[in-house]
Enzyme design. Structure first.
Site, PDB file in Angstrom:
ATOM      1  N   SER A 132       0.903  -1.418   0.148  1.00  0.00           N
ATOM      2  CA  SER A 132       0.035  -0.143   0.039  1.00  0.00           C
ATOM      3  C   SER A 132       0.759   1.238   0.174  1.00  0.00           C
ATOM      4  O   SER A 132       2.090   1.364   0.535  1.00  0.00           O
ATOM      5  CB  SER A 132      -0.755   0.083   1.121  1.00  0.00           C
ATOM      6  OG  SER A 132      -1.600   1.430   1.268  1.00  0.00           O
ATOM      7  N   TYR A 157      -2.350  -0.191  10.142  1.00  0.00           N
ATOM      8  CA  TYR A 157      -2.483  -0.503   8.734  1.00  0.00           C
ATOM      9  C   TYR A 157      -1.315  -0.601   8.047  1.00  0.00           C
ATOM     10  O   TYR A 157      -0.659  -1.491   7.235  1.00  0.00           O
ATOM     11  CB  TYR A 157      -3.677  -0.066   7.793  1.00  0.00           C
ATOM     12  CG  TYR A 157      -3.939  -0.435   6.656  1.00  0.00           C
ATOM     13  CD1 TYR A 157      -4.148  -1.612   5.975  1.00  0.00           C
ATOM     14  CD2 TYR A 157      -3.588   0.461   5.490  1.00  0.00           C
ATOM     15  CE1 TYR A 157      -4.263  -2.008   4.718  1.00  0.00           C
ATOM     16  CE2 TYR A 157      -3.618   0.452   4.275  1.00  0.00           C
ATOM     17  CZ  TYR A 157      -4.012  -0.925   3.712  1.00  0.00           C
ATOM     18  OH  TYR A 157      -4.102  -1.338   2.441  1.00  0.00           O
TER      19      TYR A 157
END
Length: 326
Positions: A132, A157
């Site tokens: 990501s 995350y």
């Protein structure tokens, strides 16, 4: 890509990117094994609808399975012997990681370990996995390059995605598993996730509700259209790393950061409606700007995303109106 007769395993196949990738591979005549736990992080009905589209294809097999089920993952690999694995299943979302951190460690760390172990026990030609843009965290150098230091994540995350990259490197180094990590930048498009901006804002605008605009709109994102993401993944699948260790990272982004207020204005044009803005301060875990350097991807695959935001949002709105009959 896997040869005819071999299969590609797509984890998270009922998710946004996984669905589009699986459909593309099936259209090309590839056999696809899909895996997903169909969790309720967002509306499972949307996941079921995506899965229904895939299930109409004769070369598609599906297994409902959670990544943390070590024995189940091992059986899946034993039963189907995939030659290529595209690992997209994960607990997504920056803000939700503040509320439910254990879900991220379970899915993104323990779950990824189970995939790596399965690839070690039943060797594959290439493991491609989703990272990501969030791993860049507090970085201020723009555009973001895969060679940048990414040791300052600002959300759990992001930390779990960086952990995945480190784990992949270890398995490439120790066991020679060819791995490629893809740092996705703000993906949007038809069948998208309801927790992301295009979907949330469209839903609010059409129902005449205000939308929350964080940092008072002073943010930029490198919005990347789903078809560009899939094209990049497909091209990378065909090119396992040949260096030692066989490990590689790419950014997949549009290389064109867009201001949040400009994004909203473009969405208003696509919808033919004005938004009501609820301007709010910066949220924990958010970053001010994302901007992908894509030179490596273009050099190695001959491709880099380029779909204009105006075009991509019109396609998304057309899908949204058709799907929800608005």
């Amino acid at each position: 890509m896997a040869a005819m007769g071999e299969s590609v395993l797509v984890t998270g196949a009922a998710g946004f990117i996984g669905f589009h990738l699986a459909r593309r591979l099936l259209e090309q005549g590839q056999s696809v094994v899909g895996m997903d736990n169909m969790n309720a992080y967002y509306d499972p009905g949307l996941k079921e609808a995506r899965l229904a589209v895939l299930s109409d294809q004769p070369r598609f097999a599906f297994q409902r399975l959670d990544l943390i089920d070590e024995a189940g993952v091992d059986r899946l690999f034993s039963d189907h012997r995939p030659s290529v694995v595209v690992h997209l299943a994960a607990q997504a979302g920056v803000r939700y990681s503040l509320e439910n951190p254990r879900a991220y460690v379970d899915s993104n760390v323990v779950g990824f370990l189970n995939i790596l172990e399965a690839c070690r026990a039943k060797p594959v030609r290439h493991l491609v996995y989703a990272s990501s843009s969030s791993v860049y965290g507090a970085n201020s150098k723009l555009p973001f390059s895969v060679g940048d230091d990414v040791d300052r994540p600002v959300s759990l995350y992001a930390a779990t995605k960086k952990a995945d990259e480190l784990m992949a490197y270890t398995y490439s180094h120790l066991y020679g598993i060819p791995t490629t990590g893809l740092r996705f930048f703000t993906v949007y498009g038809p069948w998208g996730r309801p927790d992301m901006a295009a979907f949330k804002f469209t839903e609010a605008i059409l129902s005449d509700q205000p939308i929350d605009v964080y940092n008072f709109g002073e943010m930029k994102r490198d919005f990347t259209y789903i078809d560009d993401i899939v094209e990049g993944v497909v091209r990378v699948m065909d090119r396992p790393p040949t260096v030692s260790p066989p490990y590689r990272l790419y950014n997949i982004g549009n290389h064109e950061p867009v201001g949040l207020l400009d994004f909203i204005a473009e969405l208003e044009r696509a919808l033919g409606r004005k938004a009501k803005l609820n301007l709010r301060p910066m949220q924990p875990g958010d970053v001010l700007e994302t901007y992908a350097a894509t030179d490596d991807l273009r050099r190695d695959t001959g491709f880099a995303p380029s779909t204009p935001l105006s075009e991509g949002l019109v396609r998304f709105v057309d899908w949204y109106r058709g799907y929800f009959r608005t």
